[in-house]
Design an enzyme around this catalytic site. Structure first.
Site, PDB file in Angstrom:
ATOM      1  N   HIS A 236       0.818  -1.226  -0.323  1.00  0.00           N
ATOM      2  CA  HIS A 236      -0.263   0.208   0.001  1.00  0.00           C
ATOM      3  C   HIS A 236       0.422   1.116  -0.057  1.00  0.00           C
ATOM      4  CE1 HIS A 236      -3.106   2.886   1.526  1.00  0.00           C
ATOM      5  NE2 HIS A 236      -4.017   1.811   1.405  1.00  0.00           N
TER       6      HIS A 236
ATOM      7  N   ASP B 168       3.144  -4.076   8.235  1.00  0.00           N
ATOM      8  CA  ASP B 168       2.024  -3.452   7.600  1.00  0.00           C
ATOM      9  C   ASP B 168       0.216  -4.371   7.411  1.00  0.00           C
ATOM     10  OD1 ASP B 168      -0.104  -1.644   5.327  1.00  0.00           O
ATOM     11  OD2 ASP B 168      -0.391  -2.648   7.183  1.00  0.00           O
TER      12      ASP B 168
ATOM     13  N   LYS C 130     -10.710  -0.782   9.659  1.00  0.00           N
ATOM     14  CA  LYS C 130     -10.706  -1.669   9.071  1.00  0.00           C
ATOM     15  C   LYS C 130     -11.128  -2.972   9.599  1.00  0.00           C
ATOM     16  CE  LYS C 130      -7.240   0.078   6.102  1.00  0.00           C
ATOM     17  NZ  LYS C 130      -8.052   1.036   4.667  1.00  0.00           N
TER      18      LYS C 130
ATOM     19  N   CYS D 183      -5.013   2.216  -3.686  1.00  0.00           N
ATOM     20  CA  CYS D 183      -3.740   2.520  -3.334  1.00  0.00           C
ATOM     21  C   CYS D 183      -2.321   1.952  -2.917  1.00  0.00           C
ATOM     22  CB  CYS D 183      -4.520   3.053  -1.625  1.00  0.00           C
ATOM     23  SG  CYS D 183      -5.431   4.925  -1.864  1.00  0.00           S
TER      24      CYS D 183
END
Length: 824
Positions: free
Chosen positions: A151, A228, A254, A394
């Site tokens: 990302h 991440d 999220k 993204c």
């Protein structure tokens, strides 16, 4: 008030992991799902990877803070301030427990992007900080490693770090299947590497990366790892104590929590050595006009008023997820993902961007649909009340890697239902031209010759019956595949007589279609009409699946399971144009060029027989093999693919060491991951190497195995010679090949016909694609195989076992002295 939850019981399973989610009850927790869109359509929300919806418990917790406890924290000494401070720090402890961490290891930020920037800018600032905070400085001569699937939030901060410090930016590339190419892991991550930053789960491909493998390599060279985890923490148990990374970031919005909060976890000794990213109120220790010092972590990294209400809301989200049980959550979304992948694979023109199976992948599926722009797909679905994501997500490099400027993504959550996945697939299917899915017969279907008006002669009529029978079998193949996919056979197994309505209710399907399907199955002889039912109109019929048929169609692990082969047939038709070209040019079709479902189908076809025979019957049939393996031996499994046969043997013989060899690097990478997951990596080693290239530099083997792969080799003679080079003088080679013969008149039985058809469309093209001098086909037969073995240096030859599908041979470098009879 939330006190520090027990990290052993939270974040890694939770309560009730033995039962499925009650999706109806879960949906009732999300108020937004009660609304309609587009003038009255129910909302189908398939965009949770972008942001999740919020359960009532999260909404209530945040509202409760603002209504009753709103104050600034760590400052005023009044009751509201004390309550707000207690809620903030209790929330921090609750979030920490969810991922198996301690409260002082958790830094709250406004989002995960800020959390990742915090680490990158902290490392950048280390070179200009007080002496005690310089140990993590990055500079010229160092390198930072990321991956091609990141990302932008885990790409741009590292670009900035390298730009400002003079370090080199490197990255791991992506395989055609959307997985990390680990073939050059040790080259890319070297002693100059200071940071390795990568996604736990890709937001584009859905790929779940092998954290342990990458983190171990980083530790070996002294590099920091930054993970991440935005896409993984909401969907699977995550425990920072077992992952082996140094920093981990995720976002609240999220994982059913509020927007405006991200979380950074870091090892306490690293947080203590890291200078701050932002400065200001609350993050200081002492401040004078000329000089300031920093507070201890985590407050050192929380300048200004922290995200108080959001922390309270995210803590409630953690409690909510723990109540569901993260093992349940993972199982639920995995089942939805499998269903969606199957549905997409059946849509003409659909291209899955990333892994086409559920192995090591999460509930985010990106895809392209013919030449349609993502915006067109999104608009069509939105008109039906289905919310998805379109664009480059993204993560533009991850899209460009597959030649797409943008893609379309559906992602699933705890409240997603199978019906919603089906509605999504049906809406997509409306965008493509109607597809006629024809499943090939066991032999090529000849064109029908016009019949004279007087009628055909008896021989022609008889042959027409044969053609129509094969065409009927081909058409029924699609019905069989549907019955397998939809669970119709499994629902009928052992259930006794079922009406179409009862079977539809058991499987969540429509009675109209189930009734028609049952009629096709009766005609094919797969299903029978229950005795004493029916009135001639079809309305009162009930149907049964005989137990003998269930062992073939409904029991995937039974040795007799055979329904898996039907999944490969559509894949064969998908490369028909390429095969026609091969007929004209003599070229080939490499294994990697077939649709991904081909690999799943072939594995399903061979796996039951391997599970039933390799350890129990075939190895004991090779004289001395079982005893040597039990005592401790070295085995070379050539053409191992994803390592199923290798791992099956390794599990049975814990004192032996197994080496798997295959030229297909993606399969080898997958085999290594599976070995680690099954905790067999201590005695299994996988090598990406062509069989013919094996030489004395590879470990000498007591036993060499080739399972149904010699005929797929471009140069089978060179393969056998390579096996001879690595085999110890007193060792044996176990060769398993299809139980078919070169004489076509001997292959007219069902298994022989199947092998002949697959050889034309799959085995021969795969061998020809390797540019070898000899492509055997899968029905070369024992005499041809034995001649090759003798020429390669194996004069000892015995047929030691067989099944209707497979023939097993024992080869030795010395003439066979004793007769090796097939195992009983």
């Amino acid at each position: 008030m939330v006190t520090g939850a027990d990290p052993v019981s939270t974040g890694r399973g939770g309560a009730g992991t033995d039962t499925a989610l009650d999706t109806g009850a879960v949906r009732a927790d999300f108020p937004v799902l009660r609304r309609t869109v587009q003038g009255g359509l129910p909302l189908v929300y398939l965009d949770s990877a972008a942001t999740s919806q919020k359960p009532q418990a999260v909404l209530d917790a945040e509202l409760d803070y603002y209504r009753l406890h709103n104050a600034n924290v760590h400052r005023s000494y009044h009751q509201l301030a004390r309550e707000a401070t207690e809620l903030l720090e209790a929330g921090r402890a609750r979030i920490a427990a969810f991922i198996g961490a301690a409260p002082d290891e958790i830094v709250t930020t406004k989002n995960a992007s800020e959390a990742l920037n915090l680490v990158a800018y902290g490392l950048m600032n280390a070179g200009h900080s007080p002496r005690e905070l310089r140990s993590l400085a990055v500079g010229p001569g160092d390198n930072v490693v990321i991956t091609e699937m990141e990302h932008h939030s885990n790409l741009m901060p590292w670009q900035q770090l390298c730009r400002h410090t003079g370090a080199e930016l490197r990255w791991l590339t992506i395989t055609p299947e959307g997985r990390l190419d680990l073939g050059e892991l040790e080259k890319v991550i070297d002693p100059s590497t200071r940071v390795v930053a990568f996604a736990h789960q890709s937001n584009v491909y859905g790929t779940v990366n092998p954290v342990g493998v990458i983190a171990a390599r980083a530790r070996a060279v002294g590099a920091l790892t930054v993970l991440d985890a935005c896409q993984s923490v909401p969907h699977m148990p995550v425990d920072v104590r077992t992952l082996g990374v140094d920093f981990l970031a995720f976002s609240g919005h999220k994982m059913y929590g509020p927007t405006g909060i991200g979380v950074l976890w870091g090892r306490p000794e690293l947080l203590a050595a890291l200078p701050p990213f932002l400065t200001g109120g609350e993050m200081n220790d002492t401040v004078t006009m000329a000089h300031s010092t920093y507070a201890a972590p985590p407050h050192r990294f929380e300048a200004g008023t922290p995200v108080i209400a959001q922390t309270v809301g995210l803590a409630a989200a953690c409690t909510y997820l723990d109540g569901l049980g993260m093992d349940r959550v993972a199982a639920h979304t995995a089942a939805l993902t499998a269903r969606a992948l199957d549905a997409l694979s059946a849509i003409g023109g659909a291209r899955i961007v990333g892994p086409a199976d559920t192995a090591d992948r999460g509930p985010a599926i990106s895809f392209a649909l013919g030449h349609l722009a993502p915006e067109e797909i999104g608009e069509h679905l939105d008109a039906k009340g289905i919310a998805i994501r379109v664009g480059h997500l993204c993560a533009r490099p991850a899209c460009v890697r597959f030649g797409l400027p943008a893609t379309t993504r559906a992602s699933f959550a705890v409240h997603t239902t199978e019906a919603e996945v089906d509605a999504f697939a049906e809406a997509l299917a409306e965008l493509v031209e109607p597809q006629v899915h024809v499943v090939p017969a066991a032999v090529p279907v000849a064109p029908v010759v016009p019949v004279p008006a007087a009628g055909p002669d008896p021989d022609t009529a008889a042959f027409m019956d044969t053609v129509f029978a094969d065409a009927a079998a081909a058409a029924n193949g699609l019905a069989v595949s549907l019955g397998d996919r939809l669970g119709l056979y499994r629902a009928m197994a052992g259930a006794g007589p079922l009406t179409p309505a009862a079977l539809a209710a058991r499987t969540g399907t429509q009675e109209l279609y189930v009734r028609e399907w049952l009629h096709t199955q009766v005609g094919a002889g797969y299903v029978r009409v229950a005795a004493g039912t029916g009135n001639g109109s079809g309305d009162a019929y009930a149907y049964e699946l005989p137990d003998a048929h269930a062992r073939v169609l409904a029991e995937p692990d039974a040795p007799t399971a055979a329904v898996g082969i039907y999944g490969s047939l559509q894949s064969l038709y998908a490369v028909e144009d390429r095969l026609a070209e091969c007929f004209r040019t003599g070229g080939g079709v490499d294994w990697g060029e077939y649709p991904p479902q081909m690999f799943r189908a072939v594995a399903r076809f061979f796996r039951p027989a391997y599970r039933a025979n390799i350890v129990q019957k075939w190895l004991p049939a090779v004289e001395g093999a079982h005893e040597r393996l039990t005592a401790g031996a070295t085995v070379a499994d050539i053409g191992c693919g994803v390592g199923y046969s290798t791992l099956l043997m390794a599990q049975a013989y814990p004192r032996s060491v197994f080496h798997g060899y295959d030229y297909h690097r993606e399969s080898i990478d997958r085999a290594r991951i599976i070995a680690e997951e099954r905790e067999l990596d201590d005695r299994t080693h996988f090598h990406a190497v062509a069989a013919a290239d094996l030489d004395e530099t590879y470990p000498r083997a007591d036993l060499v195995t080739l399972f149904n792969c010699l005929h797929d080799m471009g140069d089978p003679l060179a393969t056998l010679r390579a096996a001879r080079r690595i085999l110890k003088p007193d060792g044996a080679l176990m060769l398993v090949e299809p139980n078919a013969e070169a004489d076509p008149t001997t292959n007219t039985h069902p298994v022989g016909r199947l092998f002949m058809a697959l050889s034309t469309a799959l085995c021969l093209p795969a061998a020809a694609a390797q540019n070898g001098p000899l492509a055997l086909g899968n029905h070369a037969g024992e005499p041809a195989l034995r001649r090759l073995a003798r020429e390669a240096g194996f004069p000892g030859w015995s047929r030691v076992a067989e099944t209707p599908r497979s023939a097993v041979y024992a080869l030795r470098a010395e003439p066979t002295e004793v007769s090796l009879e097939p195992a009983a």
